[in-house]
Design an enzyme around this catalytic site. Structure first.
Site, PDB file in Angstrom:
ATOM      1  N   HIS A   7     -69.143 106.112  -8.971  1.00 39.86           N
ATOM      2  CA  HIS A   7     -68.512 105.463 -10.123  1.00 39.86           C
ATOM      3  C   HIS A   7     -69.605 104.673 -10.846  1.00 39.86           C
ATOM      4  CE1 HIS A   7     -65.104 102.998 -11.966  1.00 39.86           C
ATOM      5  NE2 HIS A   7     -66.147 102.200 -12.161  1.00 39.86           N
ATOM      6  N   CYS A  40     -68.833  95.344 -19.629  1.00 37.28           N
ATOM      7  CA  CYS A  40     -69.423  94.645 -18.495  1.00 37.28           C
ATOM      8  C   CYS A  40     -69.301  93.158 -18.773  1.00 37.28           C
ATOM      9  CB  CYS A  40     -70.891  95.040 -18.341  1.00 37.28           C
ATOM     10  SG  CYS A  40     -71.709  94.161 -16.995  1.00 37.28           S
ATOM     11  N   ARG A  68     -57.189 102.714 -16.621  1.00 35.18           N
ATOM     12  CA  ARG A  68     -57.268 101.476 -15.835  1.00 35.18           C
ATOM     13  C   ARG A  68     -58.559 100.714 -16.152  1.00 35.18           C
ATOM     14  NH1 ARG A  68     -60.538  98.575 -12.406  1.00 35.18           N
ATOM     15  NH2 ARG A  68     -61.278 100.540 -11.482  1.00 35.18           N
TER      16      ARG A  68
END
Lengths: 312, 312
Positions: free
Chosen positions: A207, A240, A15
């Site tokens: 995370h 990112c 994902r």
């Protein structure tokens, strides 16, 4: 506090690792990767997302992926659900777990899902109802939990405010998401301690992203606070959006390697992970930032004639 | 043990970072980089090496580099010396410090400098004499201190054996070199404790590579043992001859960023380091693995219109 002797790693590569990859990874390749992850010992995975296929075309095949995976081994296949509509689809599809997400900072939540955090939280009440009727557990994630790229620092109280709603909704855990790699060891310590004190009934997952090179140092800070659940991505896949040249999620193989060397069990086979990571590189069509896949395990020895060493 | 509140970082980029780069970095560029490092607050540096120019052509300009650098700020310019001949040249050149090196493992030393470790140690007696007459301090480095790519694990006793010779020679410190990225947190703890117990008079420095992604985690393991001296390389320049796709030295900017965030002083300016690292990328002609130079400091904020975030 003594560090844990075992941790649970949630593989988020299918994902979070793939969602922003421009090249579509064929459904059958996703299914193969997920089956191999399960075979390697992964017990929980973010396998895909029920967001809009227009927003995230890479994950538009969520139903086909779920239907194609061998589910007999019982690994938990969790999917992101952004709202009640996604929850209904996830329930119909028969996912093992739903994951809802909200940003700790207003501006990031607005930018990400076009609503206020309170509007997101209100929507989760509906998700909770749908999931409850379908008898599917829900976990939650807080994005920008260690800092927001628009607002800067995020107070721990903000995480507490959001996490208390999760308790009310009966969610099973909260993952603190280091969305743009702003986590640092002192912030990990602060946030984990704050939640353990103020929302003790909700297990905390971590995370981290390796955007600023210290993702695994933050894991160790989490271990020092007794945290036993970490998210990571195969090969370190994922990036990112605020730093196109920087890396994203911490790398699963590198994390498992570190845990192995620290004597902390994961139940996951490192050699198999390295093989999967090289397959992911092939699938996305570019090198991934994971290091152990390139260097090999530490006791993979060389012959004296293999290389010319530089003097010094 | 309480972590130190200040660490000293030795910048090894000009030597360790550049030595294996195939493209020659012009002497004037090296001088500029070194002057900028000093201006950024670096107090000690491996600026070059007196090894054979045939073995390491990149560092053949050691004398011109030394003569070109502005030495008025008093940063320690240390050079590697492989033997007595190198020490004589280094003494004549007027370096601030000499660094000798030997591998903990016989096979790596044989491969690297074509002699046994005892032969290397015997040669250091000569180096010590030359340096003493020139009133130049000598520090020492032990390669393969956390594992050897040919032999595997290296016992701590081996480090003790070598380090005791260094004490006899009057050397000022020993750097434990993680030559091929085999260091792990438990090995850091073990080796540092062993040397503190058995060779307490010799300060221990740590020289990690990020070959398997855990270089900065090893720094934290060193901090937990009270170690205050770390080597690193600008931009993470440098590689590993045994893993061509893997990275080498830990990255100075990422290390300084981590220390800043942990509240540990370095005296080095992070913004200036980031600028230098980008210049090193230009000089070597390829991207370097450092992360902070790509992502920016954590509180470098973005405008809401800057990027499209992926949902989730």
């Amino acid at each position: 506090m003594a560090r844990p002797t075992r941790v649970e790693i949630t593989e988020v590569g299918p994902r979070d690792g793939l969602q922003a990859e421009p090249k579509f990874v064929p459904t059958e390749v996703k299914i193969k990767l997920i089956n191999e992850l399960i075979d390697a010992g992964v017990k929980r995975m973010e396998f895909s997302s029920f967001v809009s296929p227009r927003a995230v075309p890479q994950l538009a095949d969520v139903l086909d992926v779920l239907n194609g995976v061998d589910r007999r081994k019982g690994a938990v296949l969790a999917a992101l659900v952004p709202n009640a509509k996604g929850a209904i689809r996830a329930a119909e599809a028969g996912v093992d777990e739903m994951i809802v997400f909200v940003s700790a900072s207003e501006s990031h939540n607005q930018k990400n899902v076009n609503r206020s955090t309170d509007e997101s939280l209100a929507g989760f009440a509906e998700v909770a109802k749908i999931a409850d009727e379908a008898k599917i557990p829900v976990s939650a994630a807080i994005a920008t939990a260690f800092g927001c790229p628009f607002e800067g620092n995020v107070p721990a109280e903000r995480l507490g405010y959001v996490a208390k709603h999760f308790v009310d909704f009966g969610f099973k855990s909260v993952a603190l998401g280091d969305t743009t790699g702003m986590a640092t060891p002192p912030l990990v310590t602060r946030n984990v301690r704050y939640l353990k004190e103020h929302v003790p009934e909700l297990p905390v997952h971590l995370h981290f992203h390796n955007t600023r090179g210290i993702g695994l140092v933050n894991v160790v800070a989490g271990l020092d606070e007794g945290v036993t659940h970490y998210d990571s991505s195969f090969g370190g896949a994922g990036g990112c959006p605020f730093a196109p040249k920087a890396t994203g999620n911490i790398c699963t193989e590198d994390l498992v390697y570190l845990m192995n060397e620290m004597g902390i069990e994961t139940g996951i086979d490192l050699e198999k992970l390295m093989h999967i990571a090289s397959e992911v590189e092939d699938a996305v069509g570019h090198p991934l930032p994971g290091q152990v896949m390139k260097a090999g395990p530490r006791l993979q020895l060389h012959g004296m004639g293999d290389v010319q060493t530089a003097v010094g």
